[in-house]
Write an enzyme that holds these catalytic residues in place. Structure first.
Site, PDB file in Angstrom:
ATOM      1  N   ASN A  42      14.957  87.851 -20.293  1.00 52.81           N
ATOM      2  CA  ASN A  42      13.884  87.026 -20.846  1.00 52.81           C
ATOM      3  C   ASN A  42      13.547  87.504 -22.249  1.00 52.81           C
ATOM      4  OD1 ASN A  42      13.459  85.438 -18.462  1.00 52.81           O
ATOM      5  ND2 ASN A  42      12.405  87.186 -17.554  1.00 52.81           N
ATOM      6  N   GLN A  74       8.473  86.833 -20.756  1.00 52.85           N
ATOM      7  CA  GLN A  74       8.836  88.259 -20.866  1.00 52.85           C
ATOM      8  C   GLN A  74       7.561  89.098 -20.752  1.00 52.85           C
ATOM      9  OE1 GLN A  74      10.741  89.495 -24.539  1.00 52.85           O
ATOM     10  NE2 GLN A  74      11.175  91.544 -23.750  1.00 52.85           N
ATOM     11  N   VAL A  78       7.849  92.832 -20.103  1.00 61.21           N
ATOM     12  CA  VAL A  78       8.134  94.212 -20.542  1.00 61.21           C
ATOM     13  C   VAL A  78       9.040  94.104 -21.767  1.00 61.21           C
ATOM     14  CG1 VAL A  78       9.153  96.436 -19.951  1.00 61.21           C
ATOM     15  CG2 VAL A  78       7.903  95.131 -18.205  1.00 61.21           C
ATOM     16  N   HIS A 134      15.920  94.228 -20.914  1.00 60.50           N
ATOM     17  CA  HIS A 134      16.355  94.503 -19.537  1.00 60.50           C
ATOM     18  C   HIS A 134      17.048  93.276 -18.981  1.00 60.50           C
ATOM     19  CE1 HIS A 134      12.207  93.008 -19.445  1.00 60.50           C
ATOM     20  NE2 HIS A 134      12.511  92.399 -18.305  1.00 60.50           N
ATOM     21  N   HIS A 145      17.989  91.364 -15.537  1.00 60.20           N
ATOM     22  CA  HIS A 145      17.728  91.231 -14.110  1.00 60.20           C
ATOM     23  C   HIS A 145      19.070  90.972 -13.428  1.00 60.20           C
ATOM     24  CE1 HIS A 145      13.274  90.583 -14.537  1.00 60.20           C
ATOM     25  NE2 HIS A 145      13.651  90.181 -15.741  1.00 60.20           N
TER      26      HIS A 145
HETATM   27  P1  5GP Z   1      10.332  90.355 -17.515  1.00 60.41           P
HETATM   28  O1  5GP Z   1       9.417  89.239 -17.138  1.00 60.41           O
HETATM   29  O2  5GP Z   1       9.788  91.160 -18.670  1.00 60.41           O
HETATM   30  O3  5GP Z   1      11.737  89.906 -17.736  1.00 60.41           O
HETATM   31  O4  5GP Z   1      10.406  91.278 -16.230  1.00 60.41           O
HETATM   32  C1  5GP Z   1       9.885  92.554 -16.134  1.00 60.41           C
HETATM   33  C2  5GP Z   1      10.276  93.075 -14.765  1.00 60.41           C
HETATM   34  O5  5GP Z   1       9.958  94.447 -14.719  1.00 60.41           O
HETATM   35  C3  5GP Z   1       9.517  92.397 -13.620  1.00 60.41           C
HETATM   36  O6  5GP Z   1      10.459  91.856 -12.694  1.00 60.41           O
HETATM   37  C4  5GP Z   1       8.677  93.527 -13.009  1.00 60.41           C
HETATM   38  O7  5GP Z   1       8.562  93.429 -11.600  1.00 60.41           O
HETATM   39  C5  5GP Z   1       9.439  94.764 -13.448  1.00 60.41           C
HETATM   40  N1  5GP Z   1       8.608  95.948 -13.646  1.00 60.41           N
HETATM   41  C6  5GP Z   1       7.443  96.006 -14.345  1.00 60.41           C
HETATM   42  N2  5GP Z   1       6.954  97.267 -14.348  1.00 60.41           N
HETATM   43  C7  5GP Z   1       7.841  98.018 -13.645  1.00 60.41           C
HETATM   44  C8  5GP Z   1       7.883  99.403 -13.305  1.00 60.41           C
HETATM   45  O8  5GP Z   1       7.014 100.209 -13.664  1.00 60.41           O
HETATM   46  N3  5GP Z   1       8.952  99.822 -12.573  1.00 60.41           N
HETATM   47  C9  5GP Z   1       9.929  98.967 -12.157  1.00 60.41           C
HETATM   48  N4  5GP Z   1      10.925  99.492 -11.437  1.00 60.41           N
HETATM   49  N5  5GP Z   1       9.926  97.658 -12.457  1.00 60.41           N
HETATM   50  C10 5GP Z   1       8.888  97.190 -13.190  1.00 60.41           C
END
Ligand code: 5GP
Ligand code: ZN
Length: 113
Positions: free
Chosen positions: A87, A94, A96, A100, A102
């Protein structure tokens, strides 16, 4: 400790269930899985999203898809299949801001993302 939670995970300062790592990448379980198997693959080097991928070393860029596929293979996802997604920004939700990927599988996934 780093301000960025995924930098902190890569450094071992924040606990995570790491399933695979190299010098340049770390794979760990998503804390709130949205599939039976939901892994995240991050480069150790911080870039905010795929939009910053030109800021990664050439070696990172070369290894990234190979590391993702190897992570999925080790998780037993290769035969039945898996989804890889990333994302960038608000419309993609997004949350984080450390690149990354998924890696999701373990069941028939939804047709929509
Ligand atoms: P995004 O929406 O940014 O693509 O997804 C961030 C992902 O990071 C989400 O699926 C969320 O569950 C995961 N996530 C957020 N904080 C942490 C964390 O502290 N540890 C782990 N293992 N996953 C996290
Ligand atoms: Zn970071």
């Amino acid at each position: 400790m780093s301000q960025c939670i995924f930098c902190a995970i890569a450094a071992g300062d924040l606990p995570a269930e790491v399933v695979h790592r190299s010098e340049r990448f770390v794979a760990f379980r998503d804390i709130a899985p949205k599939a039976p198997v939901h892994l995240l693959v991050i480069p150790v080097q911080h870039v905010a999203s795929i939009a910053g991928a030109d800021g990664l070393d050439a070696a990172d860029r070369a290894e990234m898809p190979v590391f993702i596929a190897e992570t999925a293979r080790r998780a037993g996802l290769e035969d039945a299949g898996y989804r890889v997604a990333t994302n960038h920004g608000e419309h993609a939700r997004q949350a984080v801001f450390h690149l990354h990927w998924h890696v999701m599988g373990g069941a028939l996934l939804s047709e929509t993302m």
